[in-house]
Design an enzyme around this catalytic site. Structure first.
Site, PDB file in Angstrom:
ATOM      1  N   CYS A 124       0.791  -1.149  -0.131  1.00  0.00           N
ATOM      2  CA  CYS A 124      -0.017  -0.076   0.048  1.00  0.00           C
ATOM      3  C   CYS A 124       1.030   1.278   0.023  1.00  0.00           C
ATOM      4  O   CYS A 124       1.798   1.457   0.910  1.00  0.00           O
ATOM      5  CB  CYS A 124      -0.906  -0.034   1.120  1.00  0.00           C
ATOM      6  SG  CYS A 124      -1.886   1.220   1.233  1.00  0.00           S
ATOM      7  N   CYS A 157      -0.657   6.346   7.292  1.00  0.00           N
ATOM      8  CA  CYS A 157      -2.003   5.706   7.492  1.00  0.00           C
ATOM      9  C   CYS A 157      -1.838   4.752   8.788  1.00  0.00           C
ATOM     10  O   CYS A 157      -0.784   3.931   8.776  1.00  0.00           O
ATOM     11  CB  CYS A 157      -2.776   4.965   6.432  1.00  0.00           C
ATOM     12  SG  CYS A 157      -4.058   3.869   6.918  1.00  0.00           S
ATOM     13  N   CYS A 208      -2.847  -0.617   8.616  1.00  0.00           N
ATOM     14  CA  CYS A 208      -2.423  -1.879   8.506  1.00  0.00           C
ATOM     15  C   CYS A 208      -0.951  -1.957   9.047  1.00  0.00           C
ATOM     16  O   CYS A 208      -0.048  -1.996   8.198  1.00  0.00           O
ATOM     17  CB  CYS A 208      -2.453  -2.314   7.102  1.00  0.00           C
ATOM     18  SG  CYS A 208      -4.131  -2.188   6.533  1.00  0.00           S
ATOM     19  N   CYS A 233      -7.087   2.046  -1.004  1.00  0.00           N
ATOM     20  CA  CYS A 233      -6.987   1.294   0.116  1.00  0.00           C
ATOM     21  C   CYS A 233      -7.263  -0.417  -0.322  1.00  0.00           C
ATOM     22  O   CYS A 233      -8.224  -0.667  -1.001  1.00  0.00           O
ATOM     23  CB  CYS A 233      -8.111   1.656   1.126  1.00  0.00           C
ATOM     24  SG  CYS A 233      -8.297   0.648   2.459  1.00  0.00           S
ATOM     25  N   ASP A 267     -20.139 -13.911  23.642  1.00  0.00           N
ATOM     26  CA  ASP A 267     -19.375 -13.241  22.561  1.00  0.00           C
ATOM     27  C   ASP A 267     -19.260 -11.684  22.896  1.00  0.00           C
ATOM     28  O   ASP A 267     -19.920 -11.221  22.480  1.00  0.00           O
ATOM     29  CB  ASP A 267     -19.694 -13.485  21.166  1.00  0.00           C
ATOM     30  CG  ASP A 267     -18.809 -12.828  20.070  1.00  0.00           C
ATOM     31  OD1 ASP A 267     -17.755 -12.262  20.501  1.00  0.00           O
ATOM     32  OD2 ASP A 267     -19.187 -12.531  18.951  1.00  0.00           O
ATOM     33  N   CYS A 284     -12.605 -10.805  21.436  1.00  0.00           N
ATOM     34  CA  CYS A 284     -11.730 -10.123  20.387  1.00  0.00           C
ATOM     35  C   CYS A 284     -10.714  -9.560  21.328  1.00  0.00           C
ATOM     36  O   CYS A 284      -9.944  -8.391  20.589  1.00  0.00           O
ATOM     37  CB  CYS A 284     -12.746  -9.064  19.766  1.00  0.00           C
ATOM     38  SG  CYS A 284     -13.639  -7.922  20.713  1.00  0.00           S
TER      39      CYS A 284
END
Length: 470
Positions: free
Chosen positions: A77, A83, A86, A179, A401, A428
């Protein structure tokens, strides 16, 4: 080692040792303190300029590379490094998985301190790019300038941007050309809106003065090929609003749902806003194992559809249902897991605090002709009580969850009280999951653990744990 002032120090020839929290890598300074360094890969040998000194650690950036790690790859990228999205795009995917598995293991061992089985291998994502089904972009008339642009004497033109917030800078937006997170037509839609708005001199949002027409853009896609676009306008300008929306629909007739909201609040969250449908229908459909789920502008849905399917299959496998069980699905959201496991259960009870999510869950169950799922709305720590259990029957299996904060202590107490045979805990955030496992250790033994990578190129990782009654 040269000193600029007490905080700013340059450390030479520092080996990057590990990947740390929030996608930042970790090294050791000569004085033994930890150094947190972004945009480097474990195995790199670098000179580090520190810019923050604390009691136990430094924060710094690599100013010179002496050796490059064998785990490095070239980021694909053009926006990488500026940015904040990522952070691990410069690391081989196999190594990303290694560090994710390691993080889960460390959290469960160090925070949980419970007896653990052998970990099952982390499930990697088949798609390592273009895997997200939801992206949100911000408009700003205060585009982030590169160092090259700042040093340039040329006229930089307008400062309009449509893209992502620069990390830790609420008023600066990085203009995104391409992106690699969401499949096309996502990039094409975003670039078309920006070009059209510039061509017609439409005002991009000014975050400091709170003015402008265009505020945010959300694009949702589904594995069915359906597309939702929601534009958030700050000013209520019907003529220009319809100019943008009509142009977009003409250019991209494949859009299933075109919506907008006029939001003049301080913040740009849409959850308390009245969303207007402009073209099409107000939801898109996602499909999984023949089940259809409607997703509206405010719906929560796992952002990697393909990997969500894998996560749910692991959850169902861990639950080991035979068709005779009563299952409680806590923090059920729009009831995706509940419906996914329902054909292997006698009855599924889903509980969720967001009323709109429960309306979606009920509509989805009806759409899918599922008759053994019931959904209830309420704050988990309040609703999930003796009276509720007496009414709906004691669960044989609980699937939970929760959000990143983990489960409320009152919910854990209630699970320990009713003591179902099995609890499948999807998380998560393995740090709060580990804390909760420790609280459940008096009655439950961890018998299976499997991390799942939902977010390639980032440090985020999901984890599924099976707990069985001792």
């Amino acid at each position: 080692m040269g000193r600029k002032n007490t905080d700013k120090v340059v450390f030479h020839q520092i080996q990057v040792l590990d990947a740390g929290a929030k996608g930042v890598s970790v090294a050791k300074a000569p004085d033994g303190k930890v150094i947190f360094i972004p945009n480097v890969v474990p195995g790199d040998v670098v000179d580090v300029q520190t810019f923050k000194k604390r009691k136990a650690y430094y924060e710094g950036k690599a100013v010179k590379f002496h050796e490059l790690s064998q785990h490095r790859v070239d980021p694909i990228c053009e926006h990488f490094g500026v940015c904040g999205g990522c952070k691990w795009q410069n690391m081989k995917y196999s190594q990303q998985l290694y560090f994710k598995q390691n993080e889960v293991k460390n959290h469960l061992q160090r925070i949980g301190k419970v007896e653990l089985p052998e970990f099952e291998t982390i499930l990697g994502s088949e798609k390592q790019f273009f895997y997200r089904n939801k992206m949100e972009f911000s408009f700003s008339n205060s585009r982030w300038l590169t160092e090259k642009e700042i040093g340039s004497t040329e006229d930089l033109g307008n400062r309009n941007a449509l893209g992502f917030h620069i990390p830790k800078m609420w008023d600066k937006i990085l203009d995104i050309e391409k992106c690699h997170l969401q499949e096309d037509p996502s990039n094409a839609i975003r670039n078309e809106i920006r070009a059209f708005a510039n061509e017609h001199n439409l005002a991009f949002f000014n975050p400091r003065e709170h003015s402008g027409l265009l505020r945010t853009l959300m694009i949702r896609t589904a594995s069915t090929g359906e597309i939702m676009v929601l534009i958030q306008f700050f000013e209520d300008d019907k003529i220009n609003r319809e100019l943008v929306l009509d142009h977009l629909y003409e250019k991209f007739p494949q859009i299933t749902s075109l919506q907008y909201v006029v939001n003049a609040k301080q913040n740009d969250t849409i959850y308390d806003q009245d969303i207007k449908l402009y073209k099409g229908r107000d939801y898109i459909l996602e499909e999984m194992e023949g089940l259809k789920f409607s997703i509206n502008a405010k719906s929560f849905y796992q952002t990697n559809s393909d990997q969500a399917y894998e996560l749910y299959k692991i959850t169902r496998d861990f639950a080991g249902l035979t068709g005779n069980e009563t299952v409680y699905d806590l923090y059920t959201g729009t009831g995706t897991i509940a419906q996914f496991v329902s054909k292997k259960a006698k009855k599924v009870i889903g509980v969720e605090s967001v009323p709109e999510a429960i309306l979606d869950a009920k509509a989805n169950a009806e759409r899918n002709n599922i008759t053994n799922c019931e959904f209830f709305v309420g704050d988990m720590k309040v609703v999930f009580n003796e009276a509720f259990i007496a009414q709906h029957g004691k669960p044989d299996v609980i699937i939970t969850d929760p959000p990143r904060d983990g489960m409320h202590a009152a919910v854990i107490d209630q699970i320990l009280k009713i003591a179902p045979k099995k609890v499948v805990y999807v998380s998560c955030n393995s740090a709060t999951q580990a804390r909760d496992l420790a609280l459940m250790d008096e009655k439950y033994k961890v018998t299976r653990v499997r991390p799942v990578d939902m977010f390639p190129q980032t440090h985020h990782v999901e984890n599924v744990v099976l707990l069985e009654l001792r």
